[in-house]
Design an enzyme around this catalytic site. Structure first.
Site, PDB file in Angstrom:
ATOM      1  N   ASP A 121       0.832  -1.202   0.000  1.00  0.00           N
ATOM      2  CA  ASP A 121       0.000   0.000   0.000  1.00  0.00           C
ATOM      3  C   ASP A 121       0.868   1.254   0.000  1.00  0.00           C
ATOM      4  O   ASP A 121       1.534   1.548   0.985  1.00  0.00           O
ATOM      5  CB  ASP A 121      -0.922   0.000   1.217  1.00  0.00           C
ATOM      6  CG  ASP A 121      -1.916   1.161   1.202  1.00  0.00           C
ATOM      7  OD1 ASP A 121      -2.085   1.771   0.130  1.00  0.00           O
ATOM      8  OD2 ASP A 121      -2.506   1.451   2.249  1.00  0.00           O
ATOM      9  N   ASP A 326      -1.456   6.467  -6.972  1.00  0.00           N
ATOM     10  CA  ASP A 326      -1.740   5.395  -6.025  1.00  0.00           C
ATOM     11  C   ASP A 326      -1.724   4.051  -6.742  1.00  0.00           C
ATOM     12  O   ASP A 326      -2.422   3.871  -7.744  1.00  0.00           O
ATOM     13  CB  ASP A 326      -3.106   5.642  -5.375  1.00  0.00           C
ATOM     14  CG  ASP A 326      -3.460   4.612  -4.323  1.00  0.00           C
ATOM     15  OD1 ASP A 326      -2.558   4.208  -3.573  1.00  0.00           O
ATOM     16  OD2 ASP A 326      -4.636   4.217  -4.252  1.00  0.00           O
TER      17      ASP A 326
END
Length: 448
Positions: A121, A326
Site C-alpha cells: 500500500d 496510487d
C-alpha cells in the site's frame, strides 16, 4: 484528429499477476542494506489472481474496491475520524486510513521465519500483521504469527520515536499500543513491536511493525496484513532509509496461469540513465504527509487541451483536493467537473455510438462494431508539471468484443483526484524522495 490504433484488446480489467520468489541484492543485514543502497526486488501478485474469476467478474471486483478506496482516501484527506466502542464502555476516536490495495507481496517474519502475503500500500505507512493470542482475528490462509516462537521478537516501548509517529497510540505496561481504523469499518488494534523480516534467503533485523491481536472486518481478507510504502516514518521506505523505490505493473491480461509478474524495487535502480524518462515534482501535503501528490496542470484529448480551470486539481490550504498517484486504486478518478469535460470531448472524437446500457460500472462506454478487433481512439495526454505523459491506448481503454463494448477506464470524483494503476501499467514508476520527484519510464514490465 490525432489518434492511435487500439488493436487486439479484448481484455477486461484484471491486472492478474503471479508472485514468485523475492530476491535481495547485495545485502545480508539491515545495516548492509542501508550502506550499499542497492536494495531488493519483490515480485507481486494481484489480489484476484488464481481466483477463477471471469474477466467481467474481475472488473466488477476491482471497480468495487477502487470506489471504496476512493471514499476512504477522501475521508483521510478531510482529516475525519471514526468513532468506535471498546470494551462496551469506552468511546475511542481514531484517524481513518485507506487500507486495502490491489497487489500482494510475500514477506517472512520472525526467527525461525513464517511466510505471509501482505497487501502493498503506497497510501499508508504502518506495517502490520495478525498476531497470537488473538482477541479477534479475521480468517487468513496462513497460520497467524506467534511472537512467542520467535527469538528475535521484542515489544517497542512508549518512549520510542516510532511510537510517537503513530496517529493514535497509548501505553499498556509501558508497551506502545496502536489502533488503526479503516474507511470500511475494518480495524487493526495491537502493539508496536520489532522483528526480523526476511525477503527470500536474506534477513533485515529490527523492523518495526504492528502486531495486531484485535482485527475486525473484511477489508484485509486477501492477505495477512499490510506493508505501508508511504512517506511517513513508520513505512518500509523510511525504516530502511531507502528514499528511492519503484514499481512496474504488467499490462492487462486475462491469463490467470501466466508466469508474468509485476515488480517492486526497493532502493536504487541499476540504470538511472533512461533516454525516455519524464519527471515531475512530488508535492507535499502537511495534512496528509504519507500521500504522493502530483501537480496536474491539464489534460489533452487528441489535439484539444481541455478547458479545465487551473484550480481544479490544486491542493487546497486545508489539505483537501489535489491529485495523488496510487498503486492501490485501479482506475483514475478525476474531479467531477474535469471528468465531465473529458467525457464530452472524448465522446465527440470517438466515431462510435455511446453505450448507455453497459453494466461494466464504468461511466463512458461505446458500442463496438461486430467482428472487429480494431478501433481508433484519440490520444490522451496528462500534463503534469514538467512532464507530459502521453498514455498508450491500452492504459485508458478496455474492451470486450464478446460483449460488444469498449470503455474509458476513468471516472469522476468529488474532492481528491487519483491517478490509478491501469494508467500506470507498463511504466517504471520511480519515487525519489531525496530529489522529491516522481518519474515515468515506458517499460515492458514482464521483461524487468
Amino acid at each position: 484528429m490525432a489518434s492511435s490504433n487500439f488493436a487486439n484488446f479484448i481484455l477486461f480489467l484484471s491486472l492478474s499477476v503471479l508472485f514468485v520468489n523475492i530476491v535481495l541484492v547485495n545485502s545480508t543485514s539491515r545495516h548492509a542494506l542501508i550502506n550499499n543502497q542497492k536494495g531488493f526486488k519483490v515480485s507481486l501478485k494481484h489480489v484476484d489472481s488464481g481466483g477463477n474469476f471471469t474477466k467481467f467478474e474481475r472488473l466488477q471486483r476491482a471497480m468495487a474496491r477502487g470506489k471504496s478506496r476512493l471514499q476512504r482516501l477522501n475521508l483521510m484527506a478531510n482529516n475525519l475520524v471514526a468513532t468506535t466502542t471498546k470494551d462496551d464502555s469506552d468511546i475511542v476516536k481514531s484517524t481513518i486510513h485507506a487500507g486495502n490495495g490491489e497487489f500482494l507481496m510475500q514477506i517472512s517474519i520472525g526467527s525461525p521465519s513464517e511466510t505471509y502475503n501482505a497487501i502493498m500500500d503506497t497510501g499508508s505507512d504502518l506495517i502490520w500483521t495478525q498476531c497470537k493470542p488473538c482477541k479477534e482475528c479475521f480468517d487468513q490462509s496462513t497460520p497467524i504469527f506467534d511472537p512467542s516462537k520467535s527469538s528475535t521478537f521484542s515489544k517497542i516501548p512508549c518512549s520510542n520515536k516510532l511510537c510517537e509517529a503513530l496517529p493514535m497510540s497509548s501505553c499498556g505496561d509501558s508497551n506502545c499500543e496502536y489502533m488503526y481504523t479503516y474507511g470500511d469499518y475494518s480495524s487493526s488494534e495491537g502493539f508496536l513491536a520489532s522483528e526480523t523480516f526476511t525477503f527470500g534467503k536474506n534477513s533485515i533485523p529490527k523492523v518495526a511493525f504492528g502486531c495486531g491481536n484485535d482485527n475486525q472486518g473484511s477489508g484485509f481478507s486477501q492477505g495477512a496484513g499490510l506493508v505501508g510504502l508511504g512517506r511517513g516514518p513508520l513505512s518500509l521506505v523510511s525504516q530502511l532509509q531507502m528514499p528511492k523505490f519503484s514499481y512496474c505493473l504488467t499490462s492487462i491480461n486475462d491469463d490467470a496461469n501466466s508466469k508474468i509478474s509485476s515488480t517492486l524495487l526497493m532502493g536504487t535502480i541499476s540504470n538511472d540513465d533512461y533516454s525516455n524518462i519524464i519527471t515531475t515534482p512530488l508535492v507535499k501535503n502537511p495534512s496528509q504527509p504519507s500521500f504522493y501528490y502530483l501537480s496536474l496542470e491539464g489534460i489533452s484529448v487528441g489535439d484539444t487541451r481541455l478547458p479545465i480551470k487551473k484550480s481544479t486539481f490544486s491542493l487546497n490550504q486545508d489539505g483537501t483536493g489535489g491529485v495523488i498517484i496510487d498503486s492501490g486504486t485501479t482506475i483514475t478518478y478525476l474531479e467531477e467537473s474535469a471528468f465531465k469535460l473529458l467525457k464530452k470531448e472524448f465522446s465527440s472524437q470517438v466515431n462510435l455510438p455511446v453505450d448507455d446500457s453497459s453494466s461494466t460500472g464504468l461511466d463512458l462506454c461505446f458500442t463496438l462494431p461486430s467482428n472487429t478487433n480494431n478501433i481508433e481512439v484519440p490520444k490522451l495526454v496528462f500534463h503534469f508539471e514538467g512532464a507530459d505523459l502521453d498514455l498508450p491506448a491500452d492504459n485508458y481503454m478496455i474492451a470486450d468484443s464478446s460483449m460488444g463494448v469498449a470503455c474509458l477506464a476513468m471516472g469522476g470524483s468529488t474532492g481528491m483526484s487519483i491517478f490509478g494503476n491501469v494508467q500506470q501499467q507498463n511504466m517504471l514508476v520511480i519515487h525519489d524522495l531525496n530529489k522529491e520527484t516522481l518519474s515515468f519510464v515506458p517499460t515492458q514490465c514482464d521483461k524487468l
